[in-house]
Design an enzyme around this catalytic site. Structure first.
Site, PDB file in Angstrom:
ATOM      1  N   SER A  96     -50.117  10.909 -20.107  1.00 18.93           N
ATOM      2  CA  SER A  96     -51.035  11.680 -19.262  1.00 18.93           C
ATOM      3  C   SER A  96     -52.478  11.184 -19.397  1.00 18.93           C
ATOM      4  O   SER A  96     -53.212  11.132 -18.399  1.00 18.93           O
ATOM      5  CB  SER A  96     -50.946  13.175 -19.566  1.00 18.93           C
ATOM      6  OG  SER A  96     -51.170  13.401 -20.939  1.00 18.93           O
ATOM      7  N   ASP A 140     -49.551   2.162 -22.066  1.00 25.78           N
ATOM      8  CA  ASP A 140     -49.587   3.291 -21.124  1.00 25.78           C
ATOM      9  C   ASP A 140     -50.419   2.977 -19.887  1.00 25.78           C
ATOM     10  O   ASP A 140     -49.958   3.110 -18.758  1.00 25.78           O
ATOM     11  CB  ASP A 140     -50.190   4.534 -21.803  1.00 25.78           C
ATOM     12  CG  ASP A 140     -49.270   5.140 -22.844  1.00 25.78           C
ATOM     13  OD1 ASP A 140     -48.291   4.480 -23.219  1.00 25.78           O
ATOM     14  OD2 ASP A 140     -49.552   6.266 -23.280  1.00 25.78           O
TER      15      ASP A 140
HETATM   16  O1  PMV Z   1     -47.120   9.747 -26.427  1.00 30.04           O
HETATM   17  P1  PMV Z   1     -47.930   8.834 -25.542  1.00 30.04           P
HETATM   18  O2  PMV Z   1     -47.681   9.023 -24.089  1.00 30.04           O
HETATM   19  O3  PMV Z   1     -49.388   8.909 -25.894  1.00 30.04           O
HETATM   20  O4  PMV Z   1     -47.446   7.317 -25.866  1.00 30.04           O
HETATM   21  C1  PMV Z   1     -47.732   6.736 -27.123  1.00 30.04           C
HETATM   22  C2  PMV Z   1     -47.094   5.380 -27.256  1.00 30.04           C
HETATM   23  C3  PMV Z   1     -47.252   4.752 -28.657  1.00 30.04           C
HETATM   24  O5  PMV Z   1     -46.501   3.526 -28.661  1.00 30.04           O
HETATM   25  C4  PMV Z   1     -46.688   5.653 -29.739  1.00 30.04           C
HETATM   26  C5  PMV Z   1     -48.712   4.468 -28.993  1.00 30.04           C
HETATM   27  C6  PMV Z   1     -49.316   3.275 -28.244  1.00 30.04           C
HETATM   28  O6  PMV Z   1     -50.570   3.139 -28.282  1.00 30.04           O
HETATM   29  O7  PMV Z   1     -48.580   2.465 -27.656  1.00 30.04           O
END
Ligand code: PMV
Length: 310
Positions: A96, A140
């Site tokens: 998000s 992301d």
């Molecule tokens: O939980 P989210 O949507 O913030 O995804 C985090 C993904 C991780 O691999 C845990 C952290 C990152 O920076 O890639």
């Protein structure tokens, strides 16, 4: 103002199919864009500003405003008033904050009279993501800005964002995303894992390397149309995430529910921890969504890649 800002821009949410957390340590991750995301609306104004709902906590507002102003400065603070309309569950593991960053970046670029290409939007969104996460891998916001299924990789410690290679799928790649419990912020879960891996580096690096291999194998399975192979890689990845201490009883229960409903593979997605989002790969997601919805589970389906029904 260079041009009138558009009425609205969009930043897609994302799901990581394989390789969350290990991506922070330089290994590849396979991630795709959701059709659900965050809309930013813009109106001409005297100065560049972000308006936020009063229901948000003071800390959340301060963080969002700080991130927005950091990006705004880089494009000359165009005079636009931006508001946000999230259609994605917040802080659940669905990217998000990256969706907010990409929607705002596109709006700021347009308001500054610049082309909001995926590369430009990603570059500006990266500035915001650093305010939200501290040391994000960049998977992301890159997936959100490119809106394609990507095998993403970034050298650890690099000051720059990483690279995503587009993974083409000859078959529709459909998922169900279901929410299970509340979770801590990504920064906290990533930080706690960092402490464990600093204490027992060889043990943790071994698991990260295995997760990276699964992501590369999963990308090859997608390109070959082998969804069963991708699903199996997701199931194995869930086992490794649990071994790293990133799963929980509510997450495991949802993983087994989705598998029971016919998922080819199911695992937690995003940072995990106490709770958050679970993703299941389905040939036919709708019956599973109907059944889960009847049971009161918050869930939805999305297609990440591949040919779409006309
Ligand atoms: O939980 P989210 O949507 O913030 O995804 C985090 C993904 C991780 O691999 C845990 C952290 C990152 O920076 O890639």
């Amino acid at each position: 103002m260079a041009t009138s800002p558009p009425l609205s821009t969009f930043g897609a949410g994302k799901v990581i199919l394989l390789g969350e957390h290990s991506v922070v340590y330089g290994h590849p991750a396979l991630a795709g864009p959701l059709s659900q995301g965050v809309k930013a609306r813009g109106v001409p104004a005297r100065k560049c500003q972000l308006t936020l709902p009063a229901t948000m906590s003071r800390a959340q507002r301060a963080q969002l405003t700080g991130a927005f102003l950091r990006a705004a400065k880089l494009v000359g603070e165009p005079p636009v008033k931006v508001s946000l309309d999230p259609e994605l569950p917040l802080s659940a593991g669905l990217g998000s904050s990256a969706a907010v960053s990409v929607a705002c970046a596109r709006m700021l670029l347009c308001a500054a009279g610049r082309e909001p290409t995926p590369k430009e939007a990603a570059r500006l969104a990266w500035e915001m993501e650093q305010e939200f996460h501290g040391t994000p891998s960049g998977v992301d916001h890159t997936t959100s800005a490119e809106e394609r299924l990507l095998l993403y990789r970034r050298a650890p410690g690099s000051s720059d964002t990483g690279r995503g290679k587009v993974v083409d799928s000859p078959r529709p790649l459909r998922v169900v995303v279901a929410l299970a419990g509340e979770r801590s912020p990504t920064k906290k879960t990533v930080g706690a894992l960092r402490e464990r891996q600093a204490r027992w580096p060889e043990r943790y690096q071994r698991l990260f390397a295995q997760m990276g291999k699964l992501a590369s194998e999963g990308a090859r399975a997608v390109e070959a149309g082998d969804l069963e192979g991708l699903g199996d890689a997701m199931n194995v990845n869930q086992g490794l995430l649990a071994a790293l201490g990133l799963s929980s009883p509510v997450l495991e229960e949802m993983v087994y529910r989705l598998r029971g409903l016919g998922a080819l593979g199911a695992k937690l997605t995003g940072a995990g921890g106490d709770g958050g989002a679970v993703v299941g790969l389905f040939l036919e997601p709708e019956p599973a969504v109907d059944q889960l919805t009847r049971l009161g589970v918050r869930c939805f389906s999305s297609q990440l890649a591949g040919p779409r029904a006309t």
